[in-house]
Design a protein around this motif. Structure first.
Motif, PDB file in Angstrom:
ATOM      1  N   PHE A 148       0.871  -1.174   0.000  1.00  0.00           N
ATOM      2  CA  PHE A 148       0.000   0.000   0.000  1.00  0.00           C
ATOM      3  C   PHE A 148       0.911   1.228   0.000  1.00  0.00           C
ATOM      4  CE2 PHE A 148      -2.612  -3.318   1.916  1.00  0.00           C
ATOM      5  CZ  PHE A 148      -3.798  -3.170   1.204  1.00  0.00           C
ATOM      6  N   ALA A 149       0.842   1.994  -1.088  1.00  0.00           N
ATOM      7  CA  ALA A 149       1.780   3.104  -1.268  1.00  0.00           C
ATOM      8  C   ALA A 149       1.042   4.416  -1.389  1.00  0.00           C
ATOM      9  CB  ALA A 149       2.629   2.862  -2.520  1.00  0.00           C
TER      10      ALA A 149
ATOM     11  N   VAL B 140       7.576   1.622  -4.989  1.00  0.00           N
ATOM     12  CA  VAL B 140       6.749   0.954  -5.995  1.00  0.00           C
ATOM     13  C   VAL B 140       7.640   0.324  -7.056  1.00  0.00           C
ATOM     14  CG1 VAL B 140       5.012   1.299  -7.803  1.00  0.00           C
ATOM     15  CG2 VAL B 140       4.758   2.431  -5.580  1.00  0.00           C
ATOM     16  N   GLU B 141       8.735   0.993  -7.424  1.00  0.00           N
ATOM     17  CA  GLU B 141       9.665   0.460  -8.420  1.00  0.00           C
ATOM     18  C   GLU B 141      10.281  -0.848  -7.934  1.00  0.00           C
ATOM     19  OE1 GLU B 141      11.522   0.281 -12.037  1.00  0.00           O
ATOM     20  OE2 GLU B 141       9.998   1.716 -11.376  1.00  0.00           O
TER      21      GLU B 141
ATOM     22  N   PRO C 260      -2.593   1.477  -4.573  1.00  0.00           N
ATOM     23  CA  PRO C 260      -2.526   2.862  -4.080  1.00  0.00           C
ATOM     24  C   PRO C 260      -3.382   2.991  -2.820  1.00  0.00           C
ATOM     25  CG  PRO C 260      -3.965   2.710  -5.994  1.00  0.00           C
ATOM     26  CD  PRO C 260      -3.333   1.356  -5.835  1.00  0.00           C
ATOM     27  N   TRP C 261      -2.961   3.858  -1.908  1.00  0.00           N
ATOM     28  CA  TRP C 261      -3.704   4.004  -0.649  1.00  0.00           C
ATOM     29  C   TRP C 261      -3.540   5.407  -0.119  1.00  0.00           C
ATOM     30  CZ3 TRP C 261      -7.276   0.880   1.094  1.00  0.00           C
ATOM     31  CH2 TRP C 261      -7.756   1.050   2.397  1.00  0.00           C
TER      32      TRP C 261
ATOM     33  N   ASP D 145      13.652   4.102   1.821  1.00  0.00           N
ATOM     34  CA  ASP D 145      13.888   2.744   2.338  1.00  0.00           C
ATOM     35  C   ASP D 145      13.856   1.675   1.251  1.00  0.00           C
ATOM     36  OD1 ASP D 145      14.072   3.574   5.040  1.00  0.00           O
ATOM     37  OD2 ASP D 145      11.885   3.687   5.162  1.00  0.00           O
ATOM     38  N   ALA D 146      14.045   2.068  -0.006  1.00  0.00           N
ATOM     39  CA  ALA D 146      13.955   1.102  -1.105  1.00  0.00           C
ATOM     40  C   ALA D 146      15.001  -0.009  -0.973  1.00  0.00           C
ATOM     41  CB  ALA D 146      14.104   1.821  -2.449  1.00  0.00           C
ATOM     42  N   ALA D 147      16.225   0.346  -0.618  1.00  0.00           N
ATOM     43  CA  ALA D 147      17.287  -0.658  -0.523  1.00  0.00           C
ATOM     44  C   ALA D 147      17.016  -1.653   0.601  1.00  0.00           C
ATOM     45  CB  ALA D 147      18.639   0.025  -0.319  1.00  0.00           C
ATOM     46  N   SER D 148      16.517  -1.173   1.742  1.00  0.00           N
ATOM     47  CA  SER D 148      16.247  -2.089   2.858  1.00  0.00           C
ATOM     48  C   SER D 148      15.069  -2.999   2.535  1.00  0.00           C
ATOM     49  CB  SER D 148      15.986  -1.306   4.149  1.00  0.00           C
ATOM     50  OG  SER D 148      14.864  -0.454   4.011  1.00  0.00           O
TER      51      SER D 148
END
Length: 496
Positions: free
Chosen positions: A429-430, A438-439, A452-453, A481-484
């Motif tokens: 939920f983004a 999302v990527e 989507p939210w 926080d994409a990498a984590s």
């Protein structure tokens, strides 16, 4: 021989839920039960809020609600006066009550939904042996039917939901440590004429024992009581007359009991396995844990065992998750089981005591405790199994958080969130500004679905949360926080 993905042993609420979930997720199962026909006894009554949250989106909860009787409080009485209610309406859920529904009805509804999914319960089939397959990639289960035929079935995994006297648990030499509590109990399902509340659980405390009443609707009640004076004597099951005498000596409300549907005597066992897994065999429900019926928790615990296990098992079987994910079934559910057993033992001791000093303390302290908001809120959440979670467990490590919400916490079903869940995988939920997250999710097609939210708790720009199929938070954070998130997904799951 052809290998079946999962064999489920036992067609009570636990086994039926396991079959329901797995078959819905596309996993072929065989569900066997040694009983020749379904039970008609009410047995477990309470369906708790957390169970209703999970079953509603799985096609069963609404049917339960239509048949059951809602109770909004559990009220304590002693010496003819009200000590106070536990206010169940404080549960942080749309299902802020305990639903009273006979176990036989819950099983019927689960079985009917299972049939709609193409699975039939094989009745009159008993497991007589279980062993690891020669190739160590499965379990060989020997099945003996009432007709005298015998077959050996090879399964990738087995779920033991075959009750407190589990054949599988014994065959595998799995210990079931614990103890039998000394008190003896009686219970009966019957009809009551009189001014007994039909919208609450009523618990009557006295020096000479207690009586608890559970309204099932249309004048029918479950009565449960201790009998330290031996009023229910003889070897047979309790009679209406005996239950009337036991009721009258403890309860100040004049009523007439009649039309007995079912009665029994029992003692409480408080036990659980040390591990919910033995190789490729998983234990759940009464095969894994038994405890006091205080609070009506048992059936719900088994159903939630299976909702926790099934999505993990399905994702491992179809190659979307690493086998290590299955270890989290034990590490997440066993602490919940231990805590609940501890709680029910404490409650049982308090209600059971015939010591005059303990009884005096109950009368004096109960109103004070029940007058505190903090106690009321905690008690309501505990009864509804809404406070159970998996924070700080292996699957929650390195997965961030959002506001007070941490991985392993229950995500509230607010604003239709559960209706938006992908019940076969993880749901991202983004909110606005979370494009980097999302990527990442797009690279995990089949593992993560993106939704989507704009509602709670994603109020801040760039916030996101990853929710498990069982409604618990898997991970959360902000756009940085994409990498984590990528590392966390790599730890537990597999790209297609």
């Amino acid at each position: 021989m052809d290998r079946i993905p999962v064999v489920i042993v036992g067609a009570g609420p636990t086994g039926l839920t396991a079959a329901l979930e797995l078959s819905r997720l596309g996993v072929s199962v065989r569900l066997v039960d040694r009983a020749p026909r379904p039970s008609t006894e009410s047995r477990a009554l309470a369906v708790q809020a957390r169970t209703l949250e999970l079953l509603r989106v799985r096609g069963v909860g609404d049917s339960m609600l239509a048949l059951g009787n809602k109770t909004g409080a559990a009220t304590l009485y002693a010496d003819g006066r009200t000590l106070g209610p536990i206010e169940l309406h404080r549960m942080p859920s749309r299902f802020n009550f305990i639903l009273m529904l006979a176990q036989s009805e819950s099983e019927r509804l689960l079985t009917e939904q299972l049939a709609r999914q193409g699975v039939k319960v094989e009745r009159g089939v008993e497991v007589t042996a279980v062993a690891e397959s020669v190739d160590r990639a499965g379990v060989d289960v020997t099945l003996h039917s009432d007709g005298g035929t015998e077959e050996v079935v090879s399964a990738s995994y087995v779920i033991a939901a075959d009750g407190p006297h589990s054949t599988l648990r014994r065959a595998l030499g799995v210990d079931f440590p614990g103890r039998t509590l000394p008190q003896r109990y009686v219970l009966a399902d019957l009809h009551v004429d009189g001014e007994l509340a039909d919208d609450q659980v009523s618990i009557f405390l006295a020096r000479r024992g207690f009586v608890a009443t559970f309204p099932m609707g249309q004048g029918r009640f479950r009565l449960m009581a201790t009998d330290p004076a031996g009023i229910v004597s003889g070897a047979g099951e309790p009679t209406v007359e005996q239950m009337q005498r036991l009721f009258a000596r403890t309860v100040h409300i004049p009523v007439r009991l009649h039309t007995l549907n079912w009665s029994s005597r029992f003692r409480i066992n408080s036990r659980h396995v040390r591990s919910l897994r033995s190789g490729r065999v998983f234990f759940g429900g009464d095969a894994a844990h038994v405890h006091s019926p205080a609070g009506g928790q048992g059936m719900n615990l088994g159903i939630q065992d299976m909702v926790n296990l099934a999505w993990k098992l399905a994702m491992v079987l179809d190659g979307r998750a690493r086998p290590e994910l299955l270890d989290t079934y034990d590490s997440e559910r066993l602490p919940v089981i231990r805590r609940l057993i501890w709680f029910t033992e404490i409650g049982t001791r308090v209600f059971n005591s015939t010591n005059r000093f303990v009884h005096a303390a109950r009368i004096r302290l109960a109103p004070r405790m029940l007058g505190r908001d903090r106690v009321q809120n905690a008690a309501a959440s505990m009864f509804g199994q809404l406070s159970a979670g998996y924070r700080d467990r292996a699957l929650a490590q390195g997965a961030g958080g959002i506001g007070p919400l941490r991985p392993g916490d229950r995500v509230a079903d607010a604003g239709g969130l559960y209706d938006a869940l992908d019940l076969g995988g993880l749901t991202l939920f983004a909110g606005e500004g979370a494009e980097p997250i999302v990527e990442v999710a797009r690279g995990w097609d089949g593992v993560v679905s993106v939704r989507p939210w704009a509602g709670e708790p994603l109020r801040e720009p760039g916030c996101w949360m990853l929710v498990r199929p069982d409604g618990y938070l898997a991970a959360a954070g902000g756009p940085g926080d994409a990498a984590s998130l990528e590392r966390w997904l790599e730890r537990w799951f597999l790209r297609r």
